[in-house]
Design a protein around this motif. Structure first.
Motif, PDB file in Angstrom:
ATOM      1  N   GLN A   1      48.547  36.379 -10.106  1.00  0.00           N
ATOM      2  CA  GLN A   1      49.895  36.120  -9.592  1.00  0.00           C
ATOM      3  C   GLN A   1      50.738  35.272 -10.549  1.00  0.00           C
TER       4      GLN A   1
ATOM      5  N   HIS B   1      60.280  34.922 -10.280  1.00  0.00           N
ATOM      6  CA  HIS B   1      59.702  33.576 -10.352  1.00  0.00           C
ATOM      7  C   HIS B   1      60.535  32.677 -11.271  1.00  0.00           C
TER       8      HIS B   1
ATOM      9  N   ARG C   1      55.126  36.611 -10.608  1.00  0.00           N
ATOM     10  CA  ARG C   1      55.731  37.197  -9.409  1.00  0.00           C
ATOM     11  C   ARG C   1      57.210  37.501  -9.659  1.00  0.00           C
TER      12      ARG C   1
END
Length: 433
Positions: free
Chosen positions: A319, A274, A271
């Motif tokens: 993700q 992150h 993501r």
């Protein structure tokens, strides 16, 4: 109760002491300034200008501590210099402290006007250190004489004067490092004692150089007058430019690591941001646990690069949440990331942290495995960010982490994460005993 004691925030007390020192010294010196001889007044003015300019020339050393070496050296030199008028009346400590106060506060204001921001904690530490040196050297009596009077008595034994100056300067530097560490501990929510020890240990070399410079300025002033000030500040000026250059190199180094960490974002493996979030949270937890600045630097670099091994995957993890991947896949990602980092040849500590980041805490608890604290922190911080969602907030993430408490995750790290999150929400964590 013990947790609160080790995290007392004394920034307010330091601020009051800083302001009080400035105001009291100015008040006490009002009656003495008008009686100063012209030569002494000019010398004080030159010291004041040097301190103010030195205060604007700040550098940030490896440990993250911001300092102003030229200001500190000039202030110590003034505190130890035997200024006297034609009647041989010594300039008292109040005038010296007032001069240092005006110079440092003036430099702080100039820096704030030019840059828009300037931290006062370092200035307060430098002022209180120089003030302590001036008071000890000029006001405290030892065998019915102050040290400044003993300096005149020992006029033919300058080596003894030098030793006394070095001792007083050392006391002053301990005061500076302690006050600055206290302010930094309050600002960063770090353990107070650990911050003081780390500050003293990491800045010993620079502190020694500044104490020596201050003593040399005071000793040389006896022989060459105020010319001693530029003579011994010039090497510090060269050091300032050298450290500035080194600092810019380290900034570029950090930016390069940040750019490398963003590869997984741009390739769609994780993501957005992150790695930055995990690094920020990891450093906050590490600081809360009392890690030193060098350890925090390695922790930050490892947290930024903790997902680098994902670039070797054939297909991205949904993700990029490695916490949801199989243990074998997690270990392969950690190993691949560590091997990539090892190829740089300069980040071996970071590679070691990365390789152990997926190891369950039970390996420590059950088998006594030596698992770096930084690896444990990244494991918890990464799990938190992987499991947090805008819809559920952090409650679901913390519930999942607590399910693995003592097995996957180190309880100390999880407790620290809880404190960090509570501070972010503006709440004071409850005492646990």
């Amino acid at each position: 109760m013990r947790e609160r004691l080790r995290r007392i925030d004394l920034r307010g007390a330091v601020g009051v002491l800083f302001a009080g020192s400035v105001l009291v010294s100015l008040w006490l010196s009002l009656g003495s300034v008008g009686r100063l001889a012209g030569g002494v007044a000019l010398e004080l003015l030159l010291f004041l200008v040097a301190i103010a300019l030195g205060e604007t020339a700040r550098i940030t050393i490896l440990t993250g501590r911001e300092t102003a070496p030229m200001s500190t050296a000039a202030a110590l030199g003034l505190a130890l210099t035997a200024l006297s008028d034609p009647g041989e009346r010594q300039v008292d400590a109040a005038v010296v402290v007032a001069t240092i106060s005006v110079g440092m506060v003036g430099g702080l204001l100039i820096l704030r006007l030019v840059t828009g921001s300037a931290r006062w904690g370092g200035t307060a530490a430098r002022l209180l250190a120089a003030a302590s040196a001036a008071v000890i050297y000029r006001s405290v009596e030892f065998s019915d004489h102050t040290l400044i009077q003993w300096q005149e008595i020992w006029r033919s034994e300058r080596w003894l004067v030098a030793i006394v100056m070095l001792v007083v300067g050392t006391v002053a530097m301990v005061v500076e490092l302690t006050v600055e560490a206290t302010v930094r501990a309050g600002r960063d929510h770090a353990p107070l004692v650990r911050s003081i020890v780390d500050g003293v240990r990491s800045s010993g070399g620079l502190a020694t150089a500044l104490v020596t410079s201050g003593a040399l300025i005071a000793l040389a002033e006896f022989a060459v007058g105020v010319a001693a000030l530029p003579l011994f500040l010039f090497p510090l000026l060269l050091t300032y430019f050298a450290v500035q250059r080194y600092s810019s190199i380290r900034t570029t180094y950090r930016q390069t690591i940040g750019a490398l960490s963003s590869l997984t974002d741009r390739a769609g493996y994780t993501r957005t941001s992150h790695a930055e979030r995990v690094a920020e949270l990891s450093v906050a937890v590490g600081r809360d646990l009392g890690m030193g600045q060098r350890e925090l630097t390695d922790l930050e670099y490892a947290a930024l690069l903790h997902d680098l091994g994902q670039v070797a995957l054939r297909a991205p993890i949904p993700q990029g949440a490695t916490v949801m991947a199989a243990p074998a896949d997690q270990q392969r990602i950690a190993h691949d990331g560590a091997e990539i980092v090892r190829t740089t040849g300069v980040l071996n500590n970071v590679a070691t942290i990365l390789e152990a980041q997926t190891t369950p805490y039970r390996q420590v608890r059950e088998f006594g495995q030596d698992l770096p604290m930084s690896s444990r922190i990244i494991k918890v911080a990464n799990a938190y960010d992987d499991l947090s969602t805008p819809a559920d907030g952090d409650e679901r993430a913390m519930e999942r982490i607590h399910l693995g408490l003592g097995y996957e995750y180190d309880p100390r790290v999880v407790d620290s994460l809880t404190r960090v999150l509570e501070r972010r929400r503006g709440r004071t964590p409850l005492s646990t005993g």
